[in-house]
Structure formats: C-alpha cells, structure tokens
Design a protein around this motif. Structure first.
Motif, short mmCIF file in Angstrom:
data_model
loop_
_atom_site.label_atom_id
_atom_site.label_comp_id
_atom_site.label_asym_id
_atom_site.label_seq_id
_atom_site.Cartn_x
_atom_site.Cartn_y
_atom_site.Cartn_z
N ALA A 239 0.83 -1.21 0.00
CA ALA A 239 0.00 0.00 0.00
C ALA A 239 0.86 1.26 0.00
CB ALA A 239 -0.93 0.00 1.22
N ASP A 240 1.93 1.24 0.78
CA ASP A 240 2.83 2.39 0.83
C ASP A 240 3.42 2.69 -0.54
OD1 ASP A 240 4.53 4.34 2.50
OD2 ASP A 240 6.05 3.17 1.44
N ARG A 241 3.85 1.65 -1.24
CA ARG A 241 4.42 1.85 -2.58
C ARG A 241 3.38 2.43 -3.55
NH1 ARG A 241 8.98 -0.75 -4.65
NH2 ARG A 241 9.54 -0.87 -2.44
N MET A 242 2.11 2.12 -3.29
CA MET A 242 1.04 2.61 -4.15
C MET A 242 0.47 3.94 -3.68
SD MET A 242 -1.16 -0.86 -4.84
CE MET A 242 -0.49 -2.24 -5.79
N GLU A 248 -6.13 3.41 6.90
CA GLU A 248 -7.45 3.79 6.38
C GLU A 248 -8.13 2.58 5.74
OE1 GLU A 248 -9.57 7.01 3.32
OE2 GLU A 248 -7.37 6.86 3.42
N VAL A 249 -7.34 1.77 5.06
CA VAL A 249 -7.88 0.57 4.41
C VAL A 249 -8.43 -0.40 5.46
CG1 VAL A 249 -7.27 -1.48 3.06
CG2 VAL A 249 -6.38 0.76 2.39
N VAL A 250 -7.66 -0.65 6.52
CA VAL A 250 -8.11 -1.59 7.56
C VAL A 250 -9.38 -1.06 8.24
CG1 VAL A 250 -7.53 -2.73 9.74
CG2 VAL A 250 -5.79 -2.51 7.94
N LYS A 425 -0.38 6.81 13.80
CA LYS A 425 -1.00 7.81 14.67
C LYS A 425 -1.28 9.11 13.93
CE LYS A 425 -1.84 7.64 18.43
NZ LYS A 425 -3.05 7.19 19.16
N TYR A 426 -0.48 9.37 12.93
CA TYR A 426 -0.64 10.64 12.19
C TYR A 426 -1.24 10.33 10.82
CZ TYR A 426 2.39 12.51 15.83
OH TYR A 426 2.92 12.90 17.05
#
Length: 436
Positions: A239-242, A248-250, A425-426
């Motif tokens: 997800a980070d790479r995208m 948010e997804v979870v 957290k952020y």
C-alpha cells in the motif's frame, strides 16, 4: 488414604494450598486471583530480589499495584526461592519462560530445570499444571517422566495437566478470572483434578481431550495472530508503494460485519507469545516430516519489519539532507505494546540496535519504562528522555515505535524535526512525517 475424591474435595473446600512457580506476568495475576478467593498461595521464584520485593508488599510490574500485592501478603501469600516449600502445596502451577535460543529453536530449559528442582519434593496428591507456552508433546515427553521418576504414578498418585496462560497485560477489558481457561489432562483423572483446580478461580473452564490438544490450542491462538499481522504488514509495504494509507484501508474493511477481523501493522512483533509460538510449532513439525511454509513466511515478514522502519528512517533523513550516521534519533515507546511496561521481545529494542549499528546516537522516551531494564539478549545503559519541546528539538528524528496513550502527539508533531510513524498515529499528511 489418597483418593481422587479427597483431592477434588480439597480444592472445592478451598483447603488446598496453591503453589505458583514463576512470579511474573502470568504467575502474579494468578496468585492474586487465588488469594482473593480464599486460597493459601506460596509463590516460588529463583530471583531473590523479586521475592524480597513481593514479601515487602511491593509490585515490580506496572499494571499490578503494590496495594494488591500487600493485600495478598496480608491474606497469607508468601514468596520464596526455596523449592522445598512446594512439599507444603497441593497444586504446583508452572509459569516459567519458554524463549527461543539463538538458532530460533525452542528453549524449554526453564521448564525442565524447574521440574528437576521440584522432583525431590513431589508427593502423592500433587497436581502439576504447566502454563508456559510450548510445543505439542512437551507435557508428555518432558514432565511425565520427571513426575514419575521417583516412583509416583501419574493419574493415580499425582495428576499432570497442561493449561495455557491467556494473560493480556494492560487490557482493561479482561481479568484473569474472566478469560476462559483451556485444560488438558494426561489421563481422565488428571483432567478431572485439573478442572477442579481451576474452576473455583476461573469463570469458564474449557476441558479438552489431552495435554497435546491444549498445547496445540495455545499455538493456534497466537499463530493465527502472527499470520494475520504478517499479512497486514506485507499489505502495508504494498500500500505504501502505491501511495495508499493501510490504516485507512483496515478501518474501512472492518466495517464489514462478517468474514473480516481487523489487524493493524506495526514495526514488528513483540511480547512473549506471538513472535515465539510459531517457531515452536514449525520446529516440532519437522519431527513429523512437515514444513510449515505458510507460518514460516509470515514469520519472515514480521521479522523484517524493524529493518523496514530503519529504511524509512534513512529515507526521511536523506530527504532532509542528512545521513543516519551521527544523527541523533529518539525512539518513542520501547515496551512491546501500548500502555504497558512489558519489554519482552519488543521490536523497539531491535530498532534501537539497528540505529546504533548504523552509527547514529540513539535514545528513547517511554513513560512506562523509566530505565532500560536488564534483558537476556539486549543491553542499553539509557534512561527515558523527558518528552519536552526543547528536548525534541535536539533530535534529528523520532521513531514512533509504541503508541502509548500518555504521549502528547500534538506536541510531538509540532516540535519534532522528522517523525517516522510505524503505528499510524498521524493520518493527515505532513512534510516532516514519514509513514513506516
């Protein structure tokens, strides 16, 4: 004359003396519960300093109050380092560590050494219950021969059970007595006595057909978590790479009322159970010619997360025109999970070591761990840094490793030069916040 009926009656009438061997995160809550409901409890631990502190009515675990220990002492609880005292007890509950060795193989020396120390004092009527997490077969293969070594017969003279601990330190929603207790006995008589041991103290006792079944139950519970955390950690990297926020997804996925359980990513696995239990099963499975590929793969993913966090730290510093070497880095939270002082297998410690290996100056801040404790494999001569605006400004980066509620996240965001956030957290994007 000893009969099963007389043994059962002792527990039902609360005339039995409970011996708890190992007065740590599992043994102490169990002691408090038995003492609170009217049993005499003798606690055995090899750590003299711990024994002296408990006998003085002092706790050494943050979420267990000294008042509760003092009350237990007033109700008759005694701590001792003398194994001979177990001859006074009717039940011997073993709550000792079961770590991994340097080859990531099970180290059950604490269990076997404890049983060897107990052997000279075993007598008819004893019920021996192992609570330490271990591989299926440990009770039969290691405890059974030791229990019978002096001529006693398990199932007739003494009773052998396995009942895995299910403590969750710092969780306000559960207490020792409200968490259902799985119990497996070596024989039908052992199971009957094991149930009688725990029924007065635990709201729901769950009997199973054997000690092996109880041992496997504990492993399944924690491997289930380890595998799912490994999955979501891998999803985080994708997800980070995208450019997608996995938290948010979870949060969105867990709105589905069936078929999904929310697990959140982090900097790695911590605690005594989840990082260790999969290796106990994979090791034992090899004896049966099996290779547990799925479990081992999740272990590889989870073990790689501290290194992933370090990579994000290096990227963040690089974008700020700095190298990790000679930078000052503050790790926020070194307990293995939020709001506790438990350091066992904490990924934060590995992150600290990786930072130091890269040539940076590492420090930490944790309101639950004022001084870095003695650990079997890790050593830092550090104390918790005060978390003030002035102090934050002296560090080139902070790594949020454990998201304690007592941290002032607004103040951290305002005054930290660079934040590496491994806990989500952020949520709002900011130039000086890197999601890890």
């Amino acid at each position: 004359m000893l009969t099963i009926e007389s043994t059962l009656a002792k527990f039902q009438k609360k005339e039995a003396i409970i011996g708890i061997v190992g007065l740590g995160y599992v043994g102490l809550p169990l002691m408090l519960r038995y003492t609170a409901i009217g049993y005499k409890v003798i606690g055995v631990d090899i750590d003299i300093e711990k024994v002296d502190k408990l006998n003085a009515g002092k706790s050494y675990i943050e979420h267990i109050t000294s008042d509760s220990i003092a009350n237990a002492c007033n109700d008759g609880f005694e701590a001792t380092a003398e194994f001979s005292r177990v001859s006074e007890c009717d039940a011997l509950i073993l709550c000792v560590p079961t770590p991994l060795n340097k080859y990531r193989e099970p180290d059950i020396s604490y269990v076997t050494n404890t049983m060897d120390a107990l052997k000279p004092y075993l007598r008819k009527g004893h019920v021996i219950s192992l609570e330490s997490t271990t591989y299926p077969g440990t009770t039969e293969e290691e405890l059974l021969p030791r229990a019978e070594d002096g001529g006693l017969k398990v199932g007739e003279d003494v009773f052998l059970v396995y009942s895995p601990e299910r403590e969750d330190p710092g969780n306000p929603n559960f207490e020792t007595h409200t968490i259902p207790k799985v119990v497996g006995g070596h024989t039908a008589a052992c199971l009957k006595v094991g149930v009688a041991l725990y029924e007065p103290a635990i709201d729901q006792v769950v009997p199973v057909s054997s000690t092996k079944t109880a041992e496997m139950t504990k492993l399944l519970e924690n491997i289930h978590r380890a595998v799912n955390i490994g999955l979501v950690n891998e999803m985080k990297i994708v997800a980070d790479r995208m450019g997608i926020d996995i938290f948010e997804v979870v949060d969105a996925a867990k709105t589905k009322p069936f078929g999904f359980t929310a697990y959140y990513p982090g900097p790695g696995l911590g605690g005594h159970c989840i990082p260790i239990d999969p290796f106990y099963l994979t090791w034992k499975a090899r004896e049966y010619g099996l290779h547990t590929r799925f479990i081992e793969l999740s272990g590889e993913v989870n073990q790689g997360m501290p290194q992933y966090v370090i990579g994000k730290l290096m990227d963040g510093l690089n974008d700020a025109g700095k190298a990790l070497k000679n930078s000052r880095v503050l790790v926020l939270g070194i307990a293995y999970k939020k709001n506790v002082d438990d350091m066992r297998e904490s990924p934060s410690v590995e992150i600290m070591e990786l930072i130091e290996v890269k040539g940076a100056i590492v420090a930490y801040s944790d309101p639950h761990v004022p001084v870095f404790p003695k650990m079997r494999e890790h050593s830092f001569k550090l104390s918790s840094e005060p978390l003030t605006a002035e102090n934050l400004a002296t560090f080139d980066a902070v790594v949020l490793a454990t998201d304690h509620d007592r941290f002032d996240y607004g103040m951290i965001k305002q005054h930290a030069k660079l934040i590496i956030d491994s806990r989500g957290k952020y949520r709002e994007p900011a130039e000086h916040i890197v999601k890890a």
